[in-house]
Design an enzyme around this catalytic site. Sequence first.
Site, mmCIF file in Angstrom:
data_model
loop_
_atom_site.group_PDB
_atom_site.id
_atom_site.type_symbol
_atom_site.label_atom_id
_atom_site.label_comp_id
_atom_site.label_asym_id
_atom_site.label_seq_id
_atom_site.Cartn_x
_atom_site.Cartn_y
_atom_site.Cartn_z
ATOM 1 N N CYS A 130 0.732 -1.422 0.106
ATOM 2 C CA CYS A 130 -0.055 0.059 -0.340
ATOM 3 C C CYS A 130 0.963 0.930 0.030
ATOM 4 C CB CYS A 130 -0.974 0.311 1.065
ATOM 5 S SG CYS A 130 -2.331 -1.158 0.535
ATOM 6 N N HIS A 180 -9.026 4.575 -2.508
ATOM 7 C CA HIS A 180 -8.046 3.664 -2.190
ATOM 8 C C HIS A 180 -7.159 2.412 -3.009
ATOM 9 C CE1 HIS A 180 -3.925 1.726 -0.578
ATOM 10 N NE2 HIS A 180 -4.802 0.661 -0.080
#
Length: 385
Positions: free
Chosen positions: A85, A337
Amino acid sequence: MTTDIFITGSGHTRFGRLEQSLEDLIVDAAREAIEDAQIPPADIDAVFLGHFNSGLVPDGFASSLILQAHPDLRFKPATRCENACASGAAAIHAGLNAIRAGRARNVLVVGAEKMTHRSTPDVTTALAGAGYQNDAAEAALSFPQVFAVAAAQYAERYGDPMDTFARIAAKNHDNAMKNPLAHMHKALPYDFCREVSERNPLIAPPLRLSDCSLVTDGAAAIVLSASTAHASDATARVLVAAAEHVSDFLPMSRRDFVAFEGPERAIQMAYKAAGITVSDLDFAEVHDCFTPAELLIYEAMGLAPKGQGARALSEGTVYADGRTPVNLSGGLKAKGHPVGATGVSMHALGFRQLTGRAGTSNAKVHNGGLPSTWAGRLSPTMRQF
């Protein structure tokens, strides 16, 4: 001799369920950043791409797709950075280091991900590959389940945090309503986020759907320039006052999840390098992949003591009209995201905040996965996208 480095331009596609291909998203964000920076593409010395992929798309050599943004980018060195991430943040660090090493004066950084064309189980499996695979119990956990563990540990140590999680989710959805680039433009009231219901089911007990970030497509880009290069002529620029990167052990069994030691260390290192404290921050963009992450970051930042992160909400600190608004963009929770784009998006939107197109004066960005932190300074402007 240390060279000051500035963000001089930004690009950002809308986040959401998009028809564009990965290539289209990369090119659109890159072109916008180059145009915003008012830099000739020929003067860009290197390009870096943050892109997680993990089987989400068949593109295995996506860094060179950036070159399609302009013919003058042909033959520029292009590198893909994958760091779960924090892939976008890793690409930014690579760009900063290329300038610091004297190998580049101007760098284009793009972060991108295409996710929504895959099923939820496929995306869940792809993302789970970023967890520790050499322990059967950990390898079997999805990321909602990983942060459910954090929620349970926090409850055991400090008391039930579920009400706080609901307030975080409602806050970020409210903020996203003011961000035209956000994936979700739908307010989710506190009462909705607090209760388990047919529309807000448990995903990984005790976490509800409203505690989880969105599967999203999108791309973002920034131009980094040395003070001795384009930055001296840029019409808008933001100094990168500090950039710190730490990595903790991957196995959950090797670390205290709730202590959040890696993020805290990176944040405190950035404060020291930038010569500021938490009280100097006017806003922050943080990695709220799940609501427990934002709560833990409040405490890692020093907005509240350990176990008392709820105070940042009850005292109004982190709301849009508070002393240190957090995730004015809507955060991962409502902005979305797209994994490789997230870290770059934080910096692109922070740049826009700081240059008066949507923002305030001092920013701290925390991008988790393998966490990194960024701080910048400029004159105060406004607090709204």
